[in-house]
Design an enzyme around this catalytic site. Structure first.
Site, short mmCIF file in Angstrom:
data_model
loop_
_atom_site.label_atom_id
_atom_site.label_comp_id
_atom_site.label_asym_id
_atom_site.label_seq_id
_atom_site.Cartn_x
_atom_site.Cartn_y
_atom_site.Cartn_z
N GLN A 99 -1.13 -12.82 10.06
CA GLN A 99 -1.57 -12.72 8.68
C GLN A 99 -0.31 -12.49 7.86
O GLN A 99 0.75 -12.20 8.42
CB GLN A 99 -2.54 -11.55 8.53
CG GLN A 99 -1.92 -10.24 8.98
CD GLN A 99 -2.94 -9.13 9.13
OE1 GLN A 99 -4.12 -9.37 9.25
NE2 GLN A 99 -2.46 -7.89 9.14
N LYS A 156 0.83 -1.20 0.00
CA LYS A 156 0.00 0.00 0.00
C LYS A 156 0.87 1.25 0.00
O LYS A 156 1.96 1.27 0.60
CB LYS A 156 -0.91 0.03 1.23
CG LYS A 156 -1.99 -1.05 1.23
CD LYS A 156 -3.04 -0.78 0.17
CE LYS A 156 -4.14 -1.83 0.15
NZ LYS A 156 -5.06 -1.72 1.28
N ASP A 174 -3.24 -6.87 -0.18
CA ASP A 174 -1.89 -6.96 0.41
C ASP A 174 -1.85 -7.90 1.62
O ASP A 174 -0.80 -8.08 2.20
CB ASP A 174 -1.38 -5.58 0.81
CG ASP A 174 -2.26 -4.88 1.84
OD1 ASP A 174 -3.49 -5.16 1.85
OD2 ASP A 174 -1.74 -4.07 2.63
N ASP A 217 -3.08 -8.56 17.44
CA ASP A 217 -3.84 -7.84 16.43
C ASP A 217 -5.07 -8.66 16.02
O ASP A 217 -4.94 -9.84 15.65
CB ASP A 217 -2.93 -7.62 15.22
CG ASP A 217 -3.53 -6.68 14.21
OD1 ASP A 217 -3.59 -5.47 14.49
OD2 ASP A 217 -3.93 -7.16 13.13
N ASN A 218 -6.25 -8.06 16.10
CA ASN A 218 -7.48 -8.72 15.64
C ASN A 218 -7.61 -10.17 16.06
O ASN A 218 -7.85 -11.05 15.22
CB ASN A 218 -7.55 -8.66 14.10
CG ASN A 218 -8.00 -7.30 13.61
OD1 ASN A 218 -8.72 -6.58 14.32
ND2 ASN A 218 -7.59 -6.93 12.42
N GLU A 250 -6.50 -6.93 20.94
CA GLU A 250 -6.97 -5.79 20.15
C GLU A 250 -8.22 -6.22 19.39
O GLU A 250 -8.15 -6.57 18.22
CB GLU A 250 -5.88 -5.29 19.18
CG GLU A 250 -6.25 -3.99 18.50
CD GLU A 250 -6.57 -4.14 17.01
OE1 GLU A 250 -6.89 -3.11 16.40
OE2 GLU A 250 -6.51 -5.26 16.46
N LYS A 278 0.94 4.47 9.63
CA LYS A 278 0.71 3.09 9.18
C LYS A 278 1.24 2.87 7.77
O LYS A 278 1.52 1.74 7.38
CB LYS A 278 -0.79 2.75 9.23
CG LYS A 278 -1.35 2.70 10.64
CD LYS A 278 -2.71 2.01 10.70
CE LYS A 278 -3.81 2.81 10.04
NZ LYS A 278 -5.14 2.20 10.23
N TYR A 279 1.33 3.97 6.98
CA TYR A 279 1.72 3.81 5.57
C TYR A 279 2.93 4.63 5.17
O TYR A 279 3.33 4.61 4.03
CB TYR A 279 0.53 4.18 4.66
CG TYR A 279 -0.74 3.46 5.05
CD1 TYR A 279 -0.90 2.10 4.77
CD2 TYR A 279 -1.76 4.15 5.70
CE1 TYR A 279 -2.06 1.44 5.16
CE2 TYR A 279 -2.91 3.49 6.08
CZ TYR A 279 -3.07 2.14 5.81
OH TYR A 279 -4.20 1.50 6.19
#
Lengths: 650, 650
Positions: free
Chosen positions: B311, B251, B346, B382-383, B411, B524-525
């Site tokens: 992930q 990204k 991604d 995360d998640n 989270e 984040k990017y």
């Protein structure tokens, strides 16, 4: 290396907070035949996975489970109901699985790209093929062609239309494999006949039913009373123990330690040379007379309930036949009942924990089975809380194995946990603290607890304004108006009620001592002769109230009870509802003075729209009032009426 | 026929309503080392029987149970507490039995007749002899003579005195057989180290820590920041994923679908030819550098928490090494993350339910163990809610088997049941809805739930005013006063808190789009360069608040939270308490205007007598106020201070 059958990971679905349940399924919730069980649970999986869930249930004699789909209530809560249409032990469970088909369809509907849609349709085709493989009805042959189109169709618009076919989707869904299936334990439901929920009890001493003063009453005398009891609207006639009364250490009148010649003793001092718990007191009649009474009551829509008092007089046959069923003192004598320094030497408690406990337990079960065989289907159990809980749990289950119609009323006026435990382990109904709850606040709090707390799933109240043991403070030396209001309260607050008559309808208000709850000249220790035709008997009022209870389903169950505001602490107002049947009761708690109040009805609780006009018809006076809206005025003179019992018409 | 060993009936004792417990013992309650577990239960038997009961408990490594006697609270409720003094899995149970000795003594004291007393003494002698037979201490030799006197003494007054001997009674009681013993299942307790209950987190992107704009930051740069972070009073530094970032489908800035050359991508798109979840992004440094950072933080009383995001980027090594760990689409391609019509190409989710699920689960566990071996004892996961619950329950237990000190923060900003399930199955702390709770009513309701509901036994909140994913509405384009009040609220309402810095202390308030919770130019990017020494940084306020948190035990746990009345909807007042340490916080929820209020303190909640005078010292301004009684006036100007954080002195 993977074996031929895939070892799946633990199910990713979760089922939590299954309600109703009692102690995690250790005990049964209670219903009566014809009622619904509405099950709620939290069911969910991880991420974006959808779940489907069902309630599984089965009744007595069912070979397999029935299923009813649960509906989403939002926030992961789900619900479904099923009807319990017959008496006995039911059970239910919740099952939940991942619903890939619905997930697929919802995603499909939001997809945009043509390539994406075509690929997703192929994923759907695989899911539909799985359903097809499991499907066995005639319709199932439609699934394979559907899967083929989903797999092969290139035209995106056609694909969209075909994929969204509602009936094919439902067919596939109904036959989809249950991936990640989770199932809860089975939760038990005990289903009684309707009288468990709605009953009107009349307690009387058969030996006082003689029409001639001084003569010991008989079952035949009770026969003669049946019509008048039926006309008052009672459906259960409860008899204190009908067995031979011990002679040894027999109590005299007013509980005197020594009896005089001719004293009849306490019916709860069971057993003599004439027999024990399966014998009938010779002066009452024979077993045949008793069976006749049972049938005669039944012919009038009433049942005979027997008292089960598991204790013995010193001359009970078991004392010599089974000395091992009693506790012995160090001097070899049998331990009588006591609460030091008080001694109850006319009563020997049974030892439920003796070496031969099995023999005793079985004998007591057989006592109950004996009376069931004589046609008795209701037992009022005397002091169940003084016997070990495991005995009752076992004994009640034993009786119900063949006789699920038998009801048990627990006479335990004791601590809340103890009363609740007895209700959990199987007693159908329980005596309550109503007898001592008199103020508006006490009544409101107690009946809110009884009708709204989780304990209502197993604790069915039976409310008595008096018993032979309890001449309650508010009835002591009190006017008939006090008796009237206590009856109206019980009859409209509780679906199960009872009175000890004729002491009640004739307003017997004389205590043995000024501060005592015991009656003076109590029937527990002597014969009484009652002047039943007295002009001021409450029988007509009781008949009117009981007729109203029979006509109004609202008063035949407890859970709909709601309290409404009345701006006078002596006036209480509440309602019950069953469908369109709504009953509003307003009672003046003061038996001495007229009281008035503005009442404010909670229209939500009544399921009514505000601002509507309606008529309320008073079952006690026959008057009809035209009311409008929530605020209405009442004035209640205890000399005229204890309150209003109002049905609503539009 | 009775066998040699008597078959006893089921225990007549009952144990109900054991608390605390989670889902009937299916999950553990949580404590930190040094805390108490206070167990309550309803324990009773039938009739007049007395019961005695104990809590049994054992900690990790204990070979047997410890016991602590329960004390009667009245109405059949009993209670006892035990301390959990070390980390790991504990368990407790309740045991209850019939206490014949106490029953005997209480009855004995009320007996009158001489013969009765002598017989009762012999009953007591038998009970004492039973204790004597089981007793093994030196004192036990006193029991047999006591039994003998009870059995043989004829003088009633001497008998009375001897029977009531307190110390002999206690000795006999302690060694009495446990008749009708009932024992509950064991209920688990998970005991963490103290940081599970009290922690102050600072999240930062290492790659933005470079002192030169445009240069990719390194662990060495983070080292340089440690002193300033420590001086702000944080004790956990949480790093977003530090692994190689995928190149494929990377990204661009502001989440652009396509990246430009030089774009750094999202750290959550884990894995590239440079490695996967156990590798370090080459531009951050080496594993050695990372271990150095861990040690450097530790030297300053801080810990490094790592992000576990399970992930993969499309070029993660597992995609080629373990294609079976991913879901495949019908065309053979790997299924990327999606929420149709949105596609996250991604990111490849892992398939926790594949044929080779065991291989994947073990690999993920090994990833965590790898980082534990590098010195990481806290994971921010995360998640977690997008992975199956059984995976987490298994994985967390696996880690804790050897490493009970490891903490896990979930989270999961999702539905309440899902968040609670993750907390139940083992996550130490959970992110909360605090980020979106802003009004007085919302805060009062939510924190009352968090601190008072049964769920507090397993759900430990960690409250964040912002995260890299959430620029909450109340901070969007908002003044620094809004950031100040949100920090003060979190820091005084919750013992576990965190911020995403430096965005927070520098008041980054620019959303990507007007209605977006995403930051403009989000780290984040892309790399960001922060002007840390800006004069209006909130760092000094944060440091002051955090120092106060460390000095005041009241703010280091959550259960004592109590709300007090303030007569202005924009002013909120609450307190926390730990022993004599009491902290009252008053916050102006309006970042734009001064607000005043009369506050009314609930002295019961504070454990204070009404009508006393006291001083309150404000940690934010340094002011001291002399207050008297419950009613006091506050005025709070957001330009000057977000509120009062008051400690009480007398």
């Amino acid at each position: 290396m993977t074996s031929a059958v895939r070892e799946a990971p633990p199910a990713a679905t979760v089922i939590e907070e299954v309600l109703p349940q009692v102690d995690g399924g250790r005990f049964a919730i209670k219903r009566v035949a014809g009622e619904l069980v509405t099950v709620t649970a939290s069911c969910f999986a991880h991420g974006h996975e959808r779940v489907a869930c069902v309630v599984r249930y089965r009744g007595p004699g069912d070979s397999g489970w029935h299923e009813v789909p649960m509906e989403a209530l939002g926030n992961d809560a789900w619900s479904a109901s099923f009807s319990v249409d017959r008496v006995g032990r039911w059970e239910y469970a919740v099952a939940c699985w991942i619903d890939h088909l619905t997930h697929w369809r919802d995603d499909f509907a939001r997809r945009v790209d043509a390539d994406d849609l075509r690929l997703a349709a192929r994923v759907g085709a695989d899911l539909v093929a799985q359903s097809s493989a499991l499907c066995s009805s005639d319709d199932c042959e439609k699934l394979e062609p559907w899967a083929r189109i989903l797999r092969e169709e290139k035209d995106v618009e056609r694909l969209r239309t075909v994929a969204m076919d509602e009936s094919l989707f439902e067919l596939a869904l109904a036959n989809a494999p249950r991936d990640n299936l989770a199932t809860t334990q089975a939760f038990p439901v005990w289903v009684d006949r309707e009288r468990a929920r709605f009953s009107t009890w009349y307690e009387l001493f058969p030996r006082s039913c003689s029409t001639e003063p001084g003569r010991h009453g008989t079952f035949a005398d009770v026969d003669e009373r049946l019509d008048s009891i039926a006309s008052m609207g009672f459906d259960v006639i409860y008899l204190p123990p009908i067995h031979p009364v011990g002679y040894d250490k027999r109590k005299g009148k007013n509980n005197a330690v020594a009896s005089e010649p001719g004293d009849v003793g306490s019916p709860w001092a069971i057993g003599s040379r004439e027999g024990g718990h399966t014998e009938i007191h010779p002066q009452l009649g024979t077993l045949k007379d008793f069976r006749h009474l049972v049938m005669a009551a039944r012919a009038r829509g009433m049942e005979i309930a027997l008292d089960m008092a598991f204790q013995c007089a010193p001359d009970h046959p078991w004392v010599t036949e089974h000395p091992e069923w009693f506790k012995h003192r160090p001097d070899g004598s049998i331990q009588y009942a006591e609460n030091p320094p008080k001694k109850y030497q006319d009563i020997y408690p049974l030892d439920f924990d003796s070496e031969n406990w099995r023999g005793l337990w079985e004998a007591l079960r057989d006592v109950m089975l004996f009376w069931v065989e004589q046609g008795v289907n209701i037992f009022r159990v005397d002091n169940p809380h003084t016997k070990p809980y495991p005995f009752w749990e076992w004994a009640i289950a034993e009786i119900r194995r063949e006789h699920p119609e038998v009801l048990f009323l627990a006479e335990a006026f004791t601590r809340p946990h103890v009363m609740h435990r007895l209700a959990k382990l199987g007693f159908t109904q329980s005596y309550t603290y109503y007898t001592w709850r008199t103020s508006k606040q006490e009544i409101t709090e107690y009946f809110t607890e009884l009708s709204q707390d989780e304990s209502r799933e197993y604790f069915r109240p039976n409310c008595w304004p008096n018993t032979p043991d309890i001449l309650a403070l508010q009835l002591r030396n009190a006017p008939l108006a006090a008796f009237r209001l206590r009856y109206v309260l019980a009859a409209t607050l509780a679906a199960n009620i009872g009175i000890y008559g004729p002491a009640f309808e004739l307003g017997d208000n004389r205590p043995r001592e000024p501060q005592s709850e015991e009656y003076l000249d109590s029937e527990k220790y002597q014969l009484r002769h009652w002047h039943l035709t007295r002009g001021d008997s409450l029988a007509p009022l009781i008949a009117r109230v009981n007729r109203f209870r029979r006509e109004h389903p609202a008063l035949q169950s407890d859970w709909s009870l709601a309290f409404h505001t009345a701006d006078n602490p002596n006036v209480i107002c509440y309602s019950k509802r069953a469908g369109d049947d709504r009953v509003i009761t307003v009672v003046n708690l003061d038996p001495y003075h007229a009281q008035s109040a503005w009442i404010h009805l909670d229209f939500d609780a009544l399921g009514l729209d505000t601002g509507m006009a309606y008529d309320v018809h008073d079952a006690l006076t026959g008057d009809t009032y035209h009311w409008y809206g929530a605020h209405n005025f009442v004035i209640l003179d205890p000399a005229r009426t204890p309150g209003h019992i109002l049905s609503i018409t539009f």
